[in-house]
Design a protein around this motif. Structure first.
Motif, PDB file in Angstrom:
ATOM      1  N   GLU A 303       0.818  -1.206   0.000  1.00  0.00           N
ATOM      2  CA  GLU A 303       0.000   0.000   0.000  1.00  0.00           C
ATOM      3  C   GLU A 303       0.854   1.259   0.000  1.00  0.00           C
ATOM      4  O   GLU A 303       0.422   2.304  -0.455  1.00  0.00           O
ATOM      5  CB  GLU A 303      -0.912   0.013   1.237  1.00  0.00           C
ATOM      6  CG  GLU A 303      -2.045  -0.974   1.141  1.00  0.00           C
ATOM      7  CD  GLU A 303      -2.727  -1.178   2.483  1.00  0.00           C
ATOM      8  OE1 GLU A 303      -3.285  -0.226   3.016  1.00  0.00           O
ATOM      9  OE2 GLU A 303      -2.694  -2.311   2.992  1.00  0.00           O
ATOM     10  N   ARG A 328      -0.997  -9.736  -3.966  1.00  0.00           N
ATOM     11  CA  ARG A 328      -2.090 -10.648  -3.625  1.00  0.00           C
ATOM     12  C   ARG A 328      -2.047 -11.852  -4.547  1.00  0.00           C
ATOM     13  O   ARG A 328      -2.209 -12.989  -4.106  1.00  0.00           O
ATOM     14  CB  ARG A 328      -3.433  -9.938  -3.805  1.00  0.00           C
ATOM     15  CG  ARG A 328      -3.733  -8.970  -2.722  1.00  0.00           C
ATOM     16  CD  ARG A 328      -5.069  -9.284  -2.055  1.00  0.00           C
ATOM     17  NE  ARG A 328      -5.201  -8.439  -0.867  1.00  0.00           N
ATOM     18  CZ  ARG A 328      -5.588  -7.173  -0.943  1.00  0.00           C
ATOM     19  NH1 ARG A 328      -5.925  -6.641  -2.093  1.00  0.00           N
ATOM     20  NH2 ARG A 328      -5.656  -6.456   0.150  1.00  0.00           N
ATOM     21  N   GLY A 341     -13.035   1.043   7.503  1.00  0.00           N
ATOM     22  CA  GLY A 341     -12.459   2.028   6.609  1.00  0.00           C
ATOM     23  C   GLY A 341     -11.082   1.680   6.115  1.00  0.00           C
ATOM     24  O   GLY A 341     -10.513   2.413   5.319  1.00  0.00           O
ATOM     25  N   HIS A 342     -10.483   0.576   6.590  1.00  0.00           N
ATOM     26  CA  HIS A 342      -9.206   0.151   6.031  1.00  0.00           C
ATOM     27  C   HIS A 342      -9.309  -1.291   5.510  1.00  0.00           C
ATOM     28  O   HIS A 342      -9.187  -1.540   4.329  1.00  0.00           O
ATOM     29  CB  HIS A 342      -8.087   0.302   7.063  1.00  0.00           C
ATOM     30  CG  HIS A 342      -6.709   0.218   6.468  1.00  0.00           C
ATOM     31  ND1 HIS A 342      -5.567   0.470   7.170  1.00  0.00           N
ATOM     32  CD2 HIS A 342      -6.297  -0.096   5.224  1.00  0.00           C
ATOM     33  CE1 HIS A 342      -4.512   0.326   6.385  1.00  0.00           C
ATOM     34  NE2 HIS A 342      -4.935  -0.026   5.207  1.00  0.00           N
ATOM     35  N   LEU A 356     -13.429  -6.409  -2.618  1.00  0.00           N
ATOM     36  CA  LEU A 356     -12.342  -5.473  -2.314  1.00  0.00           C
ATOM     37  C   LEU A 356     -10.980  -6.165  -2.313  1.00  0.00           C
ATOM     38  O   LEU A 356     -10.042  -5.694  -2.951  1.00  0.00           O
ATOM     39  CB  LEU A 356     -12.611  -4.817  -0.951  1.00  0.00           C
ATOM     40  CG  LEU A 356     -11.619  -3.751  -0.501  1.00  0.00           C
ATOM     41  CD1 LEU A 356     -11.721  -2.524  -1.384  1.00  0.00           C
ATOM     42  CD2 LEU A 356     -11.871  -3.368   0.954  1.00  0.00           C
ATOM     43  N   ARG A 359     -10.856 -10.216  -5.158  1.00  0.00           N
ATOM     44  CA  ARG A 359     -11.326 -10.311  -6.530  1.00  0.00           C
ATOM     45  C   ARG A 359     -10.325 -11.002  -7.453  1.00  0.00           C
ATOM     46  O   ARG A 359     -10.729 -11.655  -8.412  1.00  0.00           O
ATOM     47  CB  ARG A 359     -11.720  -8.941  -7.081  1.00  0.00           C
ATOM     48  CG  ARG A 359     -10.605  -7.942  -7.181  1.00  0.00           C
ATOM     49  CD  ARG A 359     -11.132  -6.595  -7.684  1.00  0.00           C
ATOM     50  NE  ARG A 359     -10.036  -5.669  -7.889  1.00  0.00           N
ATOM     51  CZ  ARG A 359      -9.383  -5.067  -6.903  1.00  0.00           C
ATOM     52  NH1 ARG A 359      -9.741  -5.266  -5.654  1.00  0.00           N
ATOM     53  NH2 ARG A 359      -8.377  -4.259  -7.155  1.00  0.00           N
TER      54      ARG A 359
ATOM     55  N   ALA B 234      -9.248   1.986   2.545  1.00  0.00           N
ATOM     56  CA  ALA B 234      -9.677   0.670   2.084  1.00  0.00           C
ATOM     57  C   ALA B 234      -9.425   0.525   0.584  1.00  0.00           C
ATOM     58  O   ALA B 234      -9.120  -0.565   0.094  1.00  0.00           O
ATOM     59  CB  ALA B 234     -11.157   0.454   2.398  1.00  0.00           C
ATOM     60  N   ARG B 236      -6.916   1.820  -1.104  1.00  0.00           N
ATOM     61  CA  ARG B 236      -5.501   1.474  -1.278  1.00  0.00           C
ATOM     62  C   ARG B 236      -5.263   0.023  -0.863  1.00  0.00           C
ATOM     63  O   ARG B 236      -4.526  -0.712  -1.516  1.00  0.00           O
ATOM     64  CB  ARG B 236      -4.626   2.410  -0.442  1.00  0.00           C
ATOM     65  CG  ARG B 236      -4.379   3.738  -1.136  1.00  0.00           C
ATOM     66  CD  ARG B 236      -3.391   4.595  -0.359  1.00  0.00           C
ATOM     67  NE  ARG B 236      -4.052   5.290   0.730  1.00  0.00           N
ATOM     68  CZ  ARG B 236      -4.700   6.433   0.566  1.00  0.00           C
ATOM     69  NH1 ARG B 236      -4.768   7.008  -0.614  1.00  0.00           N
ATOM     70  NH2 ARG B 236      -5.298   7.017   1.581  1.00  0.00           N
ATOM     71  N   TYR B 237      -5.919  -0.384   0.226  1.00  0.00           N
ATOM     72  CA  TYR B 237      -5.814  -1.771   0.681  1.00  0.00           C
ATOM     73  C   TYR B 237      -6.325  -2.723  -0.404  1.00  0.00           C
ATOM     74  O   TYR B 237      -5.790  -3.801  -0.604  1.00  0.00           O
ATOM     75  CB  TYR B 237      -6.628  -1.932   1.963  1.00  0.00           C
ATOM     76  CG  TYR B 237      -6.823  -3.340   2.439  1.00  0.00           C
ATOM     77  CD1 TYR B 237      -5.770  -4.066   2.991  1.00  0.00           C
ATOM     78  CD2 TYR B 237      -8.073  -3.952   2.362  1.00  0.00           C
ATOM     79  CE1 TYR B 237      -5.959  -5.357   3.438  1.00  0.00           C
ATOM     80  CE2 TYR B 237      -8.270  -5.240   2.809  1.00  0.00           C
ATOM     81  CZ  TYR B 237      -7.208  -5.942   3.349  1.00  0.00           C
ATOM     82  OH  TYR B 237      -7.394  -7.219   3.784  1.00  0.00           O
ATOM     83  N   GLY B 238      -7.341  -2.304  -1.118  1.00  0.00           N
ATOM     84  CA  GLY B 238      -7.904  -3.126  -2.185  1.00  0.00           C
ATOM     85  C   GLY B 238      -7.078  -3.087  -3.456  1.00  0.00           C
ATOM     86  O   GLY B 238      -7.453  -3.704  -4.459  1.00  0.00           O
TER      87      GLY B 238
END
Lengths: 518, 372
Positions: A303, A328, A341-342, A356, A359, B234, B236-238
């Protein structure tokens, strides 16, 4: 003897919940009284009522034998009630003294205030320089500011809300000394926590809450941590199975000389971090909050890659230059500390939250289009496999309780069968039942051959789960230590910033004071 | 009686839909009162602007023609607004889109063929995109706030329009009027209903609403926009990149504003004049929010705001309302919408009754506790 404070039938109702249901108990002068309960048991609500932040719907508070109406925190302070909150309200760019003055109802002149502050610091043996800027202080030192603030009012009752969750073991010992001294002078202390060993070590009596009610009052010295935990959750604790006799396979995850500059102004830089984790292994990273844990997780998950140097390898594949999605795909899953929110979007359904992060590995999107029925199926399978209490895949993530959302997030990552799982604070703010479920799930994942990196501030959790452990402090990671041979004292010193075993133990707090004056 | 706001446990779905209606009704009431106080016939103004066009079938085509560009621009903006990308520069992108289409029209003035109109439309879309790319570059490269940069570029676009229509693009046989030649038949938007004003832009707006809906609900790109708007961490996490989100939002917003511009130029105007910008780019912001950023809501909201344009014109002549009155009504609508949106997360309670209820229920709860 009149009790210092007595609560009679305190009841507080919020829309849809009975947060406090006829709570009654008393705290004697000079007593250290624990208020024990899981998240959501109603501890915070009760404390806010005592401190005047909230008003009870019904019930009565007597303070030193007189009925008290606590309409606001100011009135509470006037009565002699002080409080140290879990989350500090401090201005980073101001000095200790300025922060103390800002928190007072009627601050005296500067020089007089400094004299008073120094007297409190001396008489309680607190190490703190009134002229240091707050952003240079450790969490333990920041907490001392809040304690001094409260002590300046000469309280008869001091409320401490989860005070040790951010402290090193040594800092905890220092805090306990202060609290014991206060109690011996007649000040009552209401100590809120869910850390049972601490309560056994510190408190004279404990009131245990569950579901908004008082379920038991006991003498912590005569109970075991387990028996108190069982009163707290109202059932039997399950032991984690399969922790012993794990076999560790070949290396799956290697981090070499990772350095990342911190985000200005107060971000922590990561400095030359190296470690490796093997199949079937849980690698623990201990440390006091704010020492680079979030930065490390963001750098490893992809990130935050700006200015990054070093190498990250997963199953022999160099993933240093790939982003989140590429990592991932290579088999890296992560669960950040913050759920709302994270790790999850509260305003989206669980199915959309599956899209999220799953996928790519679960093919929940193809050719730029969402596969919504596949997402619902995957979300439903997570819900059932991890016994998430939710209305279904269409339910909003934000409508789940903390523990259930955390179970969902963990399940979402674990069911993607990652080669490497990075987790930060997986049981933070989660009820005991969900916490043991989550810990068991991590142990099972390791047993299936994944490598797990567990970042936590909870030493008990790390010691229970990890095979090897290292400590992060100001962006440096210590050498990894075998869990079987490591001592808590050693971990505590590393957490406090003492590197290398030769330095004397007392060096840690001393460093803090001499910095400015010298 | 003391009224007080109390947080709801969950956002109210009813209020999400009710608040635009509340905003419209409040605008009508307050607007009528305001203009009465100013010495005009306030109720007459409201009737003239908001009610009369609805009962005059001849005005319906006007409504559709005004609503089409509003809807198109708002649809594009809604994508960015969902992702917290605040493109306030639709007015400029609309103008530049119109200018780009006009440029193609002037180049192909002597030519004929079915390809000319599509070429103009393409140029319009690209023009709007290019103009929106400026704030996008500034935002992604230098973290310049897109609200300011896109807003200021609107004034630059206006000056460009004035320069072109008064200078190089001025019709040599136009008696020195600052405007271009009239477009040829090949360059003019065909009417979809013969004998009316309803041109091809109206069905295009309808189709675009479907396309945008599909994009937002069914595609990864739309998902990315929504996640960025709700929880940037979220996103950025995704694995979503912020710069890509900004670019997508700005290009779609600019492209659709440019499209609206070229369709206006090739449709109702039939040429380029300094009077080309009529504030659609700003009004579309109100349309987007009044329509709850939802494509079909935007179509409805575009019709409501089109009313203010259509009715405003007749109110000016019939009851001598100043032309700024339309702007006042539009602004009030956004103002009241934002105010009414408080009710989505909060509800109004009467404090005095709430307290007396609490007092009266107190003995009751005590008794039940004892019984238990």
């Amino acid at each position: 003897m009149l009790p210092r404070i007595e609560l009679l039938g305190i009841t507080k109702r919020f829309p849809g919940v009975l947060a406090n249901d006829a709570i009654s108990f008393a705290v004697q002068p000079g007593e250290i009284h624990a208020l024990l309960g899981e998240n959501g048991a109603g501890k915070s609500t009760l404390v806010k009522i005592i401190y005047g932040v909230l008003q009870a719907d019904s019930g009565q508070i007597t303070f030193d034998g007189r009925e008290a109406q606590v309409g606001s925190p100011r009135e509470a302070r006037a009565l002699g009630i002080g409080m140290v909150f879990q989350h500090f309200s401090l201005f980073e760019a101001m000095t200790v003294l300025e922060n103390i003055a800002l928190g007072m109802d009627h601050p005296p002149a500067r020089r007089q205030l400094e004299a008073e502050v120094r007297r409190v610091l001396d008489s309680y043996n607190l190490a703190l320089d009134p002229h240091r800027d707050v952003h240079t202080l450790s969490v333990g030192e920041r907490q001392r500011i809040e304690i001094v603030r409260a002590l300046l009012q000469k309280p008869k009752l001091l409320i401490m809300d989860e005070p040790t969750s951010v402290l090193t073991p040594q800092e905890v010992e220092e805090l306990f000394k202060t609290l014991r001294q206060l109690a011996s002078e007649g000040c009552s202390i209401l100590y809120i926590s869910h850390k049972l060993e601490e309560i056994k070590a510190l408190c004279d009596r404990a009131t245990i809450m569950r579901g908004g009610r008082v379920v038991a009052t006991c003498d912590p010295a005569k109970e075991t941590a387990r028996s108190m935990a069982e009163m707290m959750i109202g059932g039997n604790l399950k032991d984690i199975e399969g922790r012993d006799g794990r076999t560790v396979g070949q290396v799956r995850f290697t981090v070499e000389n990772l350095s990342v500059p911190g985000e200005p102004p107060f971000g922590t830089s990561l400095n030359d971090i190296s470690f490796e984790v093997s199949a079937g292994e849980i690698f623990g990273i201990a440390g006091v909050a704010g020492n680079g844990q979030n930065e490390l997780l963001a750098a490893l998950s992809g990130e935050q890659r700006r200015g990054m140097r070093g190498r990250i390898v997963i199953d022999g594949r160099d993933i240093t230059d790939t982003g989140v999605t590429g990592r991932r795909r290579a088999g890296l899953s992560s669960v950040p500390e913050e759920r709302n929110g994270h790790a999850a979007v509260p305003g989206m359904s669980l199915a959309e939250n599956a899209i999220l992060s799953a996928r790519t590995r679960k093919a929940l999107a193809a050719k730029g289009l969402l596969r919504r029925s596949a997402a619902r199926e995957f979300a439903s399978s997570v819900i059932s496999a991890f016994s998430v209490k939710a209305t279904g895949a269409r339910g909003m993530a934000g409508s789940l309780s903390g523990g259930n959302l955390q179970k969902y997030v963990m399940g979402r990552e674990i069911m993607q069968e990652p080669a490497v799982l990075l987790v930060a604070q997986p049981t933070w703010g989660v009820d005991a039942g969900a916490a043991s479920f989550i810990r068991q799930a991590m142990v099972d994942l390791a047993a299936s051959g994944s490598a797990i990196v567990l970042i936590s501030q909870d030493l008990d959790e790390l010691l229970a789960l990890s095979d090897r452990i290292a400590v992060i402090n100001e962006g440096h990671l210590s050498a990894a230590m075998d869990i079987a041979t490591v001592s808590i004292e050693e971990l505590g010193l590393l957490m406090g910033g003492v590197h290398g075993k030769k330095k004397p133990a007392s060096a840690a707090p001393a460093e803090g004071i001499t910095h400015h004056g010298a | 009686m003391v009224l007080r706001l109390e947080a709801r446990r969950e956002p109210s779905t009813l209020m999400v839909f009710a608040s635009p209606a509340i905003a419209v009704v409040t605008t009508l009431v307050v607007g009528a009162a305001l203009f009465t106080l100013l010495g005009y016939d306030g109720i007459g103004a409201v009737m003239k602007i908001f009610v009369e066009p609805l009962f005059n079938p001849y005005r319906w085509q006007d409504l559709l023609v005004k609503a089409a560009p509003l809807a198109m621009i708002a649809l594009g903006l809604s994508i960015g607004f969902r992702a917290n990308v605040w493109n306030i520069g639709a007015e400029g992108q609309y103008v530049v889109g119109g200018l780009a289409g006009t440029g193609v029209a002037l180049l192909t003035y002597e030519m004929s063929g079915y390809w000319i109109l599509p070429a103009m439309i393409l140029a319009g879309i690209l023009g709007g995109m290019a103009y929106a790319a400026v704030p996008a570059v500034l935002k992604t490269r230098f973290s310049v706030n897109e609200i300011l940069s896109s807003l200021m570029l609107n004034y630059v676009a206006l000056q460009l329009l004035y320069y072109l229509t008064r200078g190089p693009w001025k019709d040599p046989e136009g008696f020195n009027f600052p405007q271009t030649v009239l477009f040829t038949d090949w360059q003019t938007l065909p009417k979809v209903v013969p004998g009316t004003l309803i041109h091809l832009g109206v069905p295009i707006a309808g189709v675009l609403a479907l396309v945008i809906w599909f994009l937002v609900v069914r595609t990864v790109a739309g998902f990315q926009m929504r996640v960025f708007g709700m929880a940037p961490m979220a996103a950025r996490y995704g694995g979503f990149q912020e710069s890509r989100t900004v670019w997508t939002a700005m290009l779609i917003g600019g492209g659709l504003a440019g499209l609206a511009g070229v369709l206006e130029a090739a449709g109702p105007f039939g040429q380029m004049t300094p009077g080309f910008p009529t504030g659609y780019g700003y009004t579309a912001i109100i349309v987007a929010f009044l329509g709850r950023l939802h494509p079909f809501g935007i179509l409805m909201a575009a019709l409501v705001l089109a009313l203010t344009y259509v009715g405003g014109e007749s109110a000016q002549t019939a009851i001598r309302l100043p032309s700024a009155a339309v702007g006042v009504f539009q602004a009030m609508m956004l103002f009241f919408l934002l105010a009414a949106d408080v009710l989505v997360r909060y509800r109004v309670v009467n404090r005095t009754t709430a307290r007396s209820q609490r007092v009266s229920s107190e003995p009751a709860t005590r008794n039940t506790e004892r019984a238990a």
